[in-house]
Design a protein around this motif. Structure first.
Motif, short mmCIF file in Angstrom:
data_model
loop_
_atom_site.label_atom_id
_atom_site.label_comp_id
_atom_site.label_asym_id
_atom_site.label_seq_id
_atom_site.Cartn_x
_atom_site.Cartn_y
_atom_site.Cartn_z
N SER A 120 1.02 -5.65 -8.23
CA SER A 120 -0.37 -6.13 -8.32
C SER A 120 -0.82 -6.22 -9.77
O SER A 120 -1.59 -7.11 -10.13
N TYR A 130 2.10 -1.47 -6.16
CA TYR A 130 1.07 -1.21 -7.17
C TYR A 130 1.42 -1.88 -8.49
O TYR A 130 0.58 -2.57 -9.10
N ALA A 141 -4.09 -1.21 -4.36
CA ALA A 141 -2.68 -0.81 -4.40
C ALA A 141 -2.52 0.61 -4.94
O ALA A 141 -1.65 1.36 -4.50
N GLN A 142 -3.36 0.97 -5.89
CA GLN A 142 -3.29 2.32 -6.46
C GLN A 142 -3.70 3.36 -5.42
O GLN A 142 -3.08 4.43 -5.33
N PHE A 153 -0.82 3.80 -3.10
CA PHE A 153 0.26 4.60 -3.70
C PHE A 153 -0.12 6.07 -3.71
O PHE A 153 0.71 6.94 -3.41
#
Length: 472
Positions: A166, A163, A88-89, A92
């Motif tokens: 998560s 993000y 997720a990071q 992003f």
């Protein structure tokens, strides 16, 4: 050419500044989703809660702390959740580059051999007396989409919400694992206590059976007394392998939680030595939104759904895209890098409005709106579950304490009854059935008392987890 490019870029920036606006309105987190107070809790504005306490400070038994440390470090589900956070990071980070023009370098070389009887072949022979055309290019291409309707901005917002979500999912999973490890350990202590109770009851039954046999030899009782006493002893004996089996299964379950192969678990504490915490600080329901990871995750899911609505709504409107290309081009390799003669450049800008695929794009928007409405309902449901779990844990803590008080009195009474029954039986003033019944009742009550203690410890853990489990 330079002035032309500048004008196009400035015009695009001006259009973006003037037209850029929110094409969809975000839905806020519903404020009426939370009650003012928990059921059966006194009205209070105190926001302090045991849910703010870190788990290392909430659990004081060193064996539990060691098991939880191992679970937090080695549990495979938690490690998977950590990888989801990393993914997720990355997404992003990738979304941050949405406003940056795409620039690609290229080097092309081509040759074509037209037919001698084709229009191109005839003209080529007449013009340069050659039968083939070579073309060599090197340069850079640029493509940039103006974020007129906030599409790229919403993509960034959605990626950021995903993000954060998560991270909350991992926190919720860790909270559950911490609670399961502690409750598994308490269950082990209960099984240990029940095993010891069963062994002591077997010894007590052996003593009673020996007395009955002496009375049988003296002709004071029949063989039925021996058989019933022996049956009672076998009932207690049967519990021993059953409890040993349950202990091994519980140890194996803790091994899975702690990310290790099945093994025995160290226990340096007795169930009776653990004090029941008096958890009176619960805070107010509204604090669950910021404290409970699963509720926070549901809130972030709504934010991501808001962003997706903005993205799909922007797809319904025209898209402004600017493209440019420049570099060196030549028909001959010897003149390829002959500057400025080989220089070339093109710039284009245009608006694209979906027409034939408008129905498909609008359907995607309608789906996104429905998904957002579903996210609101999911948030409300998650809040209902959270508040209900707190209320359940609170009533368990309260009522189990009362049950334990009555059961302790019952055990004390039965222990006295056992002594009196044995004394009366030895002196011929009581029947053997009274002794056997008293022993059976004591065994059952002591087993229940150990289970009640385990339930109290688990209820405290459930209350701690329901209030947030140490996350803020």
């Amino acid at each position: 050419m330079k002035n032309y490019i500048t004008k196009i870029v400035m015009a695009a920036i001006l259009i973006t500044t003037i037209i850029s606006c929110k094409v969809s309105k975000d839905i806020e987190t519903p404020k009426d989703a939370l009650p003012e107070n928990f059921r059966n809790a006194s009205v209070s504005s105190d926001t302090t809660s045991i849910g703010d306490v870190e788990w290392k400070n909430f659990f004081t038994e060193q064996d539990i702390i060691k098991l939880i440390d191992s679970a937090v470090t080695r549990n495979n589900d938690l490690q998977i959740a950590q990888k989801n956070i990393e993914i997720a990071q990355y997404r992003f980070t990738q979304s941050k580059w949405g406003n940056v023009p795409q620039v690609n370098l290229f080097v092309n070389a081509s040759t074509s051999n037209p037919s001698d009887n084709s229009f191109t072949g005839l003209n080529l022979n007449q013009a340069i007396g050659a039968k083939h055309i070579d073309d060599y290019s090197a340069g850079a291409s640029l493509s940039w989409e103006a974020d007129i309707w906030g599409k790229i901005r919403n993509q960034k917002k959605g990626a950021f919400a995903s993000y954060l979500q998560s991270e909350e999912v991992k926190k919720a999973l860790q909270t559950t694992i911490v609670a399961n490890v502690s409750k598994g350990y308490y269950n082990l202590l209960m099984l240990d206590a029940q095993l010891e109770i069963a062994k002591k009851n077997v010894q007590l039954n052996d003593s009673t059976t020996n007395i009955i046999k002496l009375k049988y030899d003296a002709g004071q009782v029949t063989s039925l007394a021996i058989q019933q006493s022996e049956a009672q002893r076998l009932t207690a004996s049967q519990l021993i392998p059953l409890l040993e089996q349950n202990i091994a299964i519980q140890e194996n379950a803790l091994s899975v939680l702690t990310g290790s192969f099945p093994s025995a678990k160290e226990r340096n504490t007795l169930l009776t030595s653990i004090a029941i915490k008096n958890n009176t600080a619960i805070g107010i329901p509204s604090s669950l939104v910021s404290r409970r990871p699963d509720v926070k995750s549901a809130e972030l899911a709504l934010k991501a759904a808001n962003a997706n609505v903005g993205i799909t709504k922007a797809d319904l409107y025209p898209t402004l895209r600017i493209t440019a290309q420049g570099g060196l081009n030549s028909f001959e390799t010897s003149n390829w890098f002959n500057i400025p003669a080989s220089l070339f450049g093109t710039v284009a800008g245009g608006l694209t409005q979906p027409l034939l695929n408008n129905k498909r794009v609008r359907t995607q928007y309608n789906i996104a709106v429905a998904e957002r409405e579903k996210a609101v309902l999911s948030f409300r449901q998650q809040v209902l579950v959270a508040v209900s779990e707190v209320a359940d844990a609170m009533v368990k803590v309260e009522k189990l304490e009362k049950q334990q008080t009555f059961l302790q009195e019952r055990v004390k009474t039965l222990q006295t009854a056992i002594k009196n029954a044995n004394l009366l039986f030895k002196n011929g003033m009581a029947e053997y059935l009274e002794v056997i019944t008293a022993q059976s009742n004591l065994l059952q009550s002591e087993l229940e008392l150990a289970d009640i203690k385990r339930q109290q410890l688990s209820a405290n853990t459930d209350l701690y987890r329901a209030l947030g489990g140490g996350w803020k």
